[in-house]
Design an enzyme around this catalytic site. Sequence first.
Site, short mmCIF file in Angstrom:
data_model
loop_
_atom_site.label_atom_id
_atom_site.label_comp_id
_atom_site.label_asym_id
_atom_site.label_seq_id
_atom_site.Cartn_x
_atom_site.Cartn_y
_atom_site.Cartn_z
N ASP A 58 -6.24 2.01 6.29
CA ASP A 58 -6.59 1.22 5.04
C ASP A 58 -7.77 0.41 5.19
O ASP A 58 -7.82 -0.52 4.48
CB ASP A 58 -5.39 0.66 4.41
CG ASP A 58 -4.31 1.73 4.06
OD1 ASP A 58 -4.62 2.52 3.59
OD2 ASP A 58 -3.05 1.53 4.60
N THR A 118 -0.10 3.65 -4.14
CA THR A 118 0.26 4.83 -3.15
C THR A 118 -0.47 6.17 -3.29
O THR A 118 -0.80 6.62 -4.64
CB THR A 118 1.70 4.94 -3.29
OG1 THR A 118 2.19 6.33 -2.27
CG2 THR A 118 2.26 5.17 -4.53
N GLY A 119 -0.55 7.02 -2.62
CA GLY A 119 -1.18 8.47 -2.79
C GLY A 119 -0.24 9.27 -3.32
O GLY A 119 -0.12 10.44 -3.46
N ASP A 135 0.98 -1.24 0.07
CA ASP A 135 -0.08 0.23 0.02
C ASP A 135 0.59 1.29 0.00
O ASP A 135 0.66 2.16 -0.84
CB ASP A 135 -0.90 -0.15 1.24
CG ASP A 135 -1.18 1.60 1.70
OD1 ASP A 135 -1.60 2.43 0.59
OD2 ASP A 135 -0.93 2.03 2.81
N LYS A 136 1.65 1.56 0.92
CA LYS A 136 2.26 2.77 0.86
C LYS A 136 3.78 2.63 0.76
O LYS A 136 4.14 1.45 0.92
CB LYS A 136 1.89 3.49 2.00
CG LYS A 136 2.31 2.82 3.42
CD LYS A 136 1.86 3.92 4.36
CE LYS A 136 2.37 3.56 5.72
NZ LYS A 136 2.60 2.33 6.14
N THR A 137 4.36 3.45 0.26
CA THR A 137 5.80 3.40 0.29
C THR A 137 6.52 3.03 1.61
O THR A 137 7.50 2.36 1.60
CB THR A 137 6.34 4.72 -0.23
OG1 THR A 137 5.39 5.82 0.26
CG2 THR A 137 6.42 4.49 -1.72
N LYS A 185 -8.39 3.07 -3.29
CA LYS A 185 -7.60 1.70 -3.12
C LYS A 185 -8.64 0.68 -3.08
O LYS A 185 -8.13 -0.38 -3.85
CB LYS A 185 -6.96 1.83 -1.57
CG LYS A 185 -5.85 2.95 -1.45
CD LYS A 185 -5.15 2.86 -0.33
CE LYS A 185 -4.07 4.04 -0.29
NZ LYS A 185 -3.61 4.21 0.93
N ASP A 193 -1.39 -0.16 6.56
CA ASP A 193 -1.13 0.16 8.08
C ASP A 193 -2.43 -0.03 8.83
O ASP A 193 -2.45 0.49 9.89
CB ASP A 193 -0.51 1.47 8.24
CG ASP A 193 -0.95 2.44 7.60
OD1 ASP A 193 -2.30 2.43 7.25
OD2 ASP A 193 -0.37 3.41 7.81
#
Length: 662
Positions: A557, A506-507, A358-360, A534, A553
């Site tokens: 999410d 990712t945002g 999901d995110k970096t 997402k 996280d």
Amino acid sequence: MEHQHLHAAPGMNHAGHDHHSMMIMDFRKRFYVVFVLTIPIMLLSTMIQHFMGVNWQFAGSQYILFALSSVVFFYGGWPFLKGLADEVKLKTPGMMFLIGFAITVAYIYSVAIVFGLEGMDFFWELATLILIMLLGHWIEMKSVAGASKELELLVQLMPAEAHMVMPDMVHDVKTDTLKENDIILVKPGEKVAADGIISEGESYLNESMLTGESKPVQKVKGDKVIAGAINGNGSIKVTVSHAAKDSYLSQVIKLVDDAQKSKSKTQLLADTAAKWLTIIALISGIATFLYWYLTGQSLAFAMERMVTVIVICCPHALGLAVPLVVAKSTALSAKNGLLIKNRTAFENARKITTIVFDKTGTLTVGRFEVSKVVSLQKDISENEIIRLASALEQKSEHPIATGILQKAKDLSISPPATESFNAITGKGVEATVEGKKILVVSPGYLKENNIPIPEGYTVNDIETVVFIIINKQLAGYIALSDEIRPESAEAVKTLQQHNIKSILLTGDNNKVAKSVSETLGLDSFIAEVLPHQKLEKIKELQNKGEFVAMTGDGVNDAPALAIADVGIAVGSGSDIAAETAGIVLVNSNPRDIVSLILFGKATYRKMIQNLAWATGYNVVALPLAAGVLYKQGILLSPAAGAVLMTVSTIVVAVNASLLKVK
């Protein structure tokens, strides 16, 4: 299935645990008593005497035999008879029903012989049968206890006492009496008694048993510590952050425990198989009896075949096949920083075809540092830009906010107060500071509001930028960047070797996403996604037939984690109850995701091996017990049947205990 004792939380409530060890002791005691009685029973049996070529018959010898065997039946067979009664009450005939039924038939028939029925009694078979059953149960319970032992080890990590710091002295208290804001002293080499924050001192702590991180971690004043971690060579004082029952470790123990109780598809499959096996056992037992009796064999022979078939068929190994692996795998995972909240999610890990990072923050360290500050207006200094931006970011937990606040701290700038603060979803924040309306926003906000991007605006690919707008005037921008985790590339490579695609969702802006994606060799990336999108992206992948795991996280999410086939919450070590995820990775280390999948596969393999063994063994042994090869001189005695049954159970238990985390 009589494996209730497996699902009783071992060690959580000491009563449950003591109950388990008492049962083991009980079976052991019954085994020895029956063992002693079996010797005279064997010597008094006509068939064994016949076998040895002696004749020790004397007046009333069969009454002594009857008396001794009755003791064996009622005392040795008691756990099985009681189990039979319980299963009948619950209308779930299973394991105990079969054993109870078999020994009762053998006993009643033999008693009838003593009191005048024509034929051979089966007392010695009855005694050896009960003896072996007791031994089998005793061994099996020990192995079950072994599988739950890892959980006990987690429980033992909690020290029983803590050194509480009082104004005048240090006082030893029971760990479970600690409350928030108490201060405890942790001496070198001791275990930390409660979660908390270091208030003085510094040390290296070994948290490997809780997070799987093998290197001791340096902790200084202000750092968090976890109960159960082992202190190195420094002495530290810790301010307790919550009572023992809410500590990270207690949560882990509770989670492991719940996971061991929760059933997955494989477990339900095994339960169904065991239920069917019980039905098949009864039907084949009775059919075997009728066949031999009606084809002219003696009543004794037909009875013996029936008893053997029923004993062999006991779905013991089947009943243990899955729960043992479950107990072992859940506890092992917890030691390695993988917390399984949902068994099905864990077993499904082997089917994953695509992982969405999901995110970096998972692939990168997730700590943003300010790499440059640019002012676009003559009368505003760079420090002023940081000062105003930090004012808006002081409320936020966002990595970018943390980066800006860190920079302010380094420049020893104290953030001013804000009024009418407001978050613009996915775009930034706004507030009034010292009478000026200030916005800290993403490049996307500029696009949407047609604000031209300033001249001379340059950032490299891996930087993330926020713009500062003062009273509707673009005042400057701050660029931040995040470094890639050293383990990420290796994790992605391993996933690709297993034909699992990795996708970054990712945002962050396209450039950052592209740069991270290329550096790590990811299969693809989707950037500038707002939180609610997402979910859509994951659905799109699922519609293409992918089995998707999502790592996020846990807190923000939630919807996406919930819709993914396997939701993996990362880095929510302290916030263990990451609500919707099926699995929590304590360390946010991408390597752990790989271990999770491989371990999921290994666990599933073990379950299937066990189920295959348990059913396959019955397919072979049942016809032999029924006397299919009688003409060829191959016939299994009830005791041999019991031995086979015990062996098959032990094979399953040993196989489960061989499970390892790679």
